[in-house]
Design a protein around this motif. Structure first.
Motif, mmCIF file in Angstrom:
data_model
loop_
_atom_site.group_PDB
_atom_site.id
_atom_site.type_symbol
_atom_site.label_atom_id
_atom_site.label_comp_id
_atom_site.label_asym_id
_atom_site.label_seq_id
_atom_site.Cartn_x
_atom_site.Cartn_y
_atom_site.Cartn_z
ATOM 1 N N GLU A 1 40.279 50.694 58.349
ATOM 2 C CA GLU A 1 41.618 50.140 58.190
ATOM 3 C C GLU A 1 42.040 50.261 56.734
ATOM 4 O OE1 GLU A 1 42.057 46.235 59.752
ATOM 5 O OE2 GLU A 1 40.886 46.704 61.521
ATOM 6 N N PRO A 2 43.298 50.583 56.492
ATOM 7 C CA PRO A 2 43.753 50.688 55.100
ATOM 8 C C PRO A 2 43.737 49.321 54.417
ATOM 9 C CG PRO A 2 45.594 50.876 56.612
ATOM 10 C CD PRO A 2 44.342 50.847 57.444
ATOM 11 N N CYS A 3 43.572 49.341 53.119
ATOM 12 C CA CYS A 3 43.559 48.101 52.337
ATOM 13 C C CYS A 3 44.966 47.518 52.295
ATOM 14 C CB CYS A 3 43.057 48.398 50.937
ATOM 15 S SG CYS A 3 43.107 46.958 49.861
ATOM 16 N N ASN A 4 45.063 46.234 52.549
ATOM 17 C CA ASN A 4 46.350 45.561 52.483
ATOM 18 C C ASN A 4 46.366 44.686 51.233
ATOM 19 O OD1 ASN A 4 48.743 44.301 52.861
ATOM 20 N ND2 ASN A 4 48.192 43.263 54.755
ATOM 21 N N PRO A 5 47.125 45.044 50.205
ATOM 22 C CA PRO A 5 47.135 44.260 48.969
ATOM 23 C C PRO A 5 47.552 42.811 49.176
ATOM 24 C CG PRO A 5 48.240 46.361 48.637
ATOM 25 C CD PRO A 5 47.951 46.239 50.097
ATOM 26 N N TYR B 1 44.911 40.142 49.207
ATOM 27 C CA TYR B 1 44.245 39.775 47.962
ATOM 28 C C TYR B 1 45.188 39.220 46.910
ATOM 29 C CZ TYR B 1 40.724 42.548 50.219
ATOM 30 O OH TYR B 1 39.843 43.027 51.128
ATOM 31 N N TYR B 2 46.484 39.280 47.163
ATOM 32 C CA TYR B 2 47.462 38.826 46.176
ATOM 33 C C TYR B 2 47.319 37.318 45.945
ATOM 34 C CZ TYR B 2 51.852 37.847 43.879
ATOM 35 O OH TYR B 2 52.794 37.432 42.994
ATOM 36 N N GLY B 3 47.203 36.932 44.707
ATOM 37 C CA GLY B 3 47.125 35.516 44.380
ATOM 38 C C GLY B 3 45.776 34.902 44.645
ATOM 39 N N ILE B 4 44.733 35.710 44.687
ATOM 40 C CA ILE B 4 43.416 35.206 45.050
ATOM 41 C C ILE B 4 42.904 34.187 44.027
ATOM 42 C CG2 ILE B 4 42.068 37.005 43.918
ATOM 43 C CD1 ILE B 4 40.376 37.103 46.486
ATOM 44 N N TYR B 5 43.303 34.322 42.745
ATOM 45 C CA TYR B 5 42.873 33.388 41.705
ATOM 46 C C TYR B 5 43.953 32.372 41.359
ATOM 47 C CZ TYR B 5 38.967 36.507 41.032
ATOM 48 O OH TYR B 5 37.856 37.259 41.233
ATOM 49 N N ARG B 6 44.939 32.268 42.173
ATOM 50 C CA ARG B 6 46.089 31.411 41.900
ATOM 51 C C ARG B 6 45.665 29.961 41.639
ATOM 52 N NH1 ARG B 6 49.736 32.521 46.268
ATOM 53 N NH2 ARG B 6 48.015 31.802 47.505
ATOM 54 N N ASP B 7 44.723 29.454 42.409
ATOM 55 C CA ASP B 7 44.316 28.061 42.271
ATOM 56 C C ASP B 7 43.268 27.859 41.181
ATOM 57 O OD1 ASP B 7 46.015 27.450 44.390
ATOM 58 O OD2 ASP B 7 44.441 27.817 45.870
ATOM 59 N N LEU B 8 42.658 28.928 40.693
ATOM 60 C CA LEU B 8 41.600 28.796 39.697
ATOM 61 C C LEU B 8 42.126 28.783 38.262
ATOM 62 C CD1 LEU B 8 38.956 31.193 41.263
ATOM 63 C CD2 LEU B 8 39.040 28.707 41.400
ATOM 64 N N ILE B 9 43.249 29.429 38.002
ATOM 65 C CA ILE B 9 43.817 29.474 36.653
ATOM 66 C C ILE B 9 44.909 28.414 36.578
ATOM 67 C CG2 ILE B 9 45.022 30.894 34.959
ATOM 68 C CD1 ILE B 9 43.729 33.341 36.299
ATOM 69 N N GLU B 10 44.664 27.362 35.771
ATOM 70 C CA GLU B 10 45.612 26.249 35.719
ATOM 71 C C GLU B 10 46.884 26.595 34.955
ATOM 72 O OE1 GLU B 10 43.505 22.889 34.211
ATOM 73 O OE2 GLU B 10 42.045 22.945 35.840
#
Length: 68
Positions: A36-40, A43-52
């Motif tokens: 299956e092709p990669c769907n961006p 993965y978008y916003g994967i670190y959204r909650d980790l960077i304050e």
């Protein structure tokens, strides 16, 4: 089951293999025919909650390159 046969060169080094058809066909069945092709968006916003403070991090990175 048939055995895999190795083909050696004159120096005694393995160069090729002969694989029985049954084993080869079974190996082909294990592979996914089309990955299956990669769907961006997955993965978008994967670190959204980790960077304050993402803006602060971006500004600090910019300051690194804007030295006077």
């Amino acid at each position: 089951m048939n055995e895999i046969q190795y083909v050696y060169d004159a120096g005694g080094n393995k160069k090729s293999v002969i694989v029985p058809i049954e084993l080869w066909e079974r190996t082909l069945q294990l592979r996914d025919p089309r990955p299956e092709p990669c769907n961006p968006q997955d993965y978008y916003g994967i670190y959204r909650d980790l960077i304050e403070d993402p803006k602060g991090v971006a500004e600090d990175l910019r300051k690194e390159w804007n030295r006077v």
